[in-house]
Design an enzyme around this catalytic site. Structure first.
Site, mmCIF file in Angstrom:
data_model
loop_
_atom_site.group_PDB
_atom_site.id
_atom_site.type_symbol
_atom_site.label_atom_id
_atom_site.label_comp_id
_atom_site.label_asym_id
_atom_site.label_seq_id
_atom_site.Cartn_x
_atom_site.Cartn_y
_atom_site.Cartn_z
ATOM 1 C CB CYS A 1 -3.298 -5.217 0.312
ATOM 2 S SG CYS A 1 -2.727 -6.539 -0.766
ATOM 3 C CG ASP B 1 1.828 -9.652 6.482
ATOM 4 O OD1 ASP B 1 0.932 -8.802 6.568
ATOM 5 O OD2 ASP B 1 2.990 -9.380 6.132
ATOM 6 C CE LYS C 1 4.184 -9.078 -0.292
ATOM 7 N NZ LYS C 1 3.952 -7.674 0.109
ATOM 8 C CG ASN C 2 6.428 -7.843 2.912
ATOM 9 O OD1 ASN C 2 6.096 -7.482 1.785
ATOM 10 N ND2 ASN C 2 5.557 -8.202 3.838
ATOM 11 N NE ARG D 1 0.242 -6.310 -4.570
ATOM 12 C CZ ARG D 1 -0.059 -5.264 -3.858
ATOM 13 N NH1 ARG D 1 -1.315 -4.939 -3.687
ATOM 14 N NH2 ARG D 1 0.877 -4.534 -3.321
ATOM 15 N NE ARG E 1 -1.004 -0.742 4.135
ATOM 16 C CZ ARG E 1 -0.416 -1.746 3.498
ATOM 17 N NH1 ARG E 1 -1.041 -2.378 2.539
ATOM 18 N NH2 ARG E 1 0.810 -2.129 3.814
ATOM 19 N N PRO E 2 -1.925 5.426 6.272
ATOM 20 C CG PRO E 2 -2.053 6.440 8.375
ATOM 21 C CD PRO E 2 -2.419 5.187 7.632
ATOM 22 C CB ILE E 3 2.941 7.951 4.351
ATOM 23 C CG1 ILE E 3 2.487 9.260 3.707
ATOM 24 C CG2 ILE E 3 2.621 6.770 3.468
ATOM 25 C CD1 ILE E 3 3.354 9.632 2.500
ATOM 26 C CG ASP E 4 0.790 9.389 10.322
ATOM 27 O OD1 ASP E 4 0.650 8.333 9.684
ATOM 28 O OD2 ASP E 4 0.552 9.470 11.536
ATOM 29 N NE ARG F 1 2.122 1.699 3.380
ATOM 30 C CZ ARG F 1 1.557 2.784 3.872
ATOM 31 N NH1 ARG F 1 0.644 3.441 3.192
ATOM 32 N NH2 ARG F 1 1.911 3.235 5.050
ATOM 33 C CB ILE G 1 -0.920 -4.692 12.643
ATOM 34 C CG1 ILE G 1 -0.132 -5.562 13.636
ATOM 35 C CG2 ILE G 1 0.035 -3.879 11.761
ATOM 36 C CD1 ILE G 1 0.765 -4.818 14.589
#
Ligand code: EPU
Length: 418
Positions: free
Chosen positions: A116, A305, A22-23, A397, A121-124, A92, A327
């Site tokens: 999830c 995970d 998936k990832n 998912r 879960r920022p995107i900075d 995500r 994490i």
């Protein structure tokens, strides 16, 4: 709401092919936009996150077709650089469209990425890295970016982030000259993206190390073939299933699966694990015993995970186990559900203390996220009686037909959709 009901206590046996990653495949699908020709992805897993990603590509104007595990994306022409919130809220990895669209069109306007809930879960880190490379970005309900002055040089990622490294690599492909990306994530999924980009005519070197060098160019459109790698977390899920249920299984399609970081704890728990060509044989030879202390870390450390899966396996193992999650700050919601099944887990901050050797019993439990849901199934396979996992679409998912595939190994699992 779907319910996956599992009646535990049946040892697993037989063969199962590990699904495509998936990832690994999600960023590759976003990157198909960067090949203005046809990209063919083999071994593409049949997952709801893949379905949403393909519909984003279609809405952008790509021609998309799917025949079993083969997905074809024709990105010769696209009509828009906008990706709506309904789609991006659902996963995500939609954030990968930021880097891919910026690289291809010089602009992107995407809804804020969902996924999830594992804490903040920022995107900075994405925004800082792309900004340092010459993109102008504004964040609100949507994230809008233009490649104002793309320029080569050196960018140091402020923190180790898989998704931000993927975005930086994609955007660097469109920056003139050579871009050096320092403090890059080294996960196998970064290597998979780099392989796809290199096959598309870009020049990405050093993927899998902390320094990646990308030489910007605009390759001619071509037909690119890529085979998705086997899913290392799906493989870890089957290994943990053998630990709870017992048995002996052959995991096929594991070539290049990168599961070294879960093999040592699995062996410590009593598994015998042997490579056999393109397969791995997993047998519960003793125990299960506690793996001791597990700390999640960026690759090549133990993967976050797999933490919920090993926690489920540790609950019934002999001895106490400590999990330190470094994490994500909210990735222990499965602990409370495991406790409902008879586990003895205490969570303090980012550490969970598992007192093992509890015989778990069937219960009604809930999936709060993808891997937490898979952990419930892993626990249920070794529990006494019937467990019902209610799931709001999380498990689909990341896992292909999980109940059906476990039944091929002799489990008793049944899915109902309500
Ligand atoms: N982070 C920031 N700022 C950012 C980006 C990340 O603070 O701009 C933080 C995150 O909040 C997190 C840490 O950095 O605490 C690591 O996040 P990362 O960006 O590496 O994760 P991701 O790219 O969002 C991918 C996988 C996850 C996996 C993580 C870590 C995909 C689609 N998702 O997420 O997979 O847990 O890397 O390995 O590739 C899953 O499959 O169940 C899953 C959650």
């Amino acid at each position: 709401m779907s319910i996956i009901a599992v009646t535990g206590g049946r040892p697993l046996s037989g063969k199962i092919a590990v699904q495509g990653s998936k990832n690994g495949v999600l960023p590759v699908l976003a990157a198909t936009l960067m090949n203005r020709g046809v990209s063919v992805i083999e071994n593409c897993p049949d997952l709801s996150d893949v379905g949403v990603t393909l519909s984003i590509l279609e809405n952008l104007g790509c021609g998309v077709s799917r025949d079993g595990g083969r997905v074809s994306v024709d990105a010769s022409v696209i009509h828009t650089t906008k990706v709506g919130c309904e789609a991006t809220n659902r996963l995500r990895s939609s954030v990968n469209f930021l880097g891919a669209l910026l690289a291809r069109e010089g602009c992107a306007d995407i809804g804020y990425p969902g996924g999830c809930e594992l804490g903040m879960r920022p995107i900075d880190i994405h925004v800082d890295a792309l900004g340092a490379m010459g993109a102008k970005i504004s964040c609100g309900v949507t994230v809008s970016a233009t490649a104002r002055r793309p320029s080569a040089g050196t960018v140091r990622m402020r923190g180790i982030s898989v998704g931000a490294t993927e975005n930086a690599v994609m955007f660097a492909c469109a920056c003139p000259g050579t871009m050096r990306i320092e403090n890059a994530a080294t996960e196998p999924e970064i290597c998979e993206l780099a392989d796809f980009l290199n096959a598309s005519g870009y020049v990405v070197a050093g993927a899998g190390t902390r320094v990646i060098e990308v030489t910007g160019r605009r390759p001619e459109p071509r037909e690119v073939h890529h085979t998705a790698s086997p899913d290392r977390i799906a493989a870890a899920t089957f290994i943990c299933a053998v630990i709870t249920a017992g048995g002996d299984i052959l995991l096929e399609n594991t070539y290049g699966c990168n599961i070294d970081n879960v093999i040592s704890p699995a062996i410590a728990m009593g598994c015998d694990i042997r490579a056999d060509g393109n397969a791995v044989r997993v047998t519960l030879a003793g125990g299960p015993y506690s793996p001791g202390r597990i700390k999640t870390e960026p690759y090549p450390g133990f993967p976050t995970d797999a933490q919920p899966l090993f926690m489920a396996a540790s609950a019934g193992a002999c001895g106490d186990t400590v999990f330190e999650e470094t994490i994500f700050d909210g990735r222990f919601r499965h602990a409370g559900e495991l406790n409902k099944m008879g586990a003895d887990i205490i969570v303090r901050g980012n550490t969970a203390f598992v007192r093992g050797r509890r015989k778990l019993h069937g219960e009604r439990v809930r999936a709060y996220d993808l891997r937490g849901g898979a952990a419930m199934i892993v626990a249920a396979l070794g529990a006494e009686g019937r467990t019902e996992v209610s799931d709001n679409g999380y498990i689909d998912r990341g896992y292909e037909r999980i109940a059906e595939r476990l039944n091929l190994l002799g489990a008793c699992a049944e899915r109902t959709d309500g």
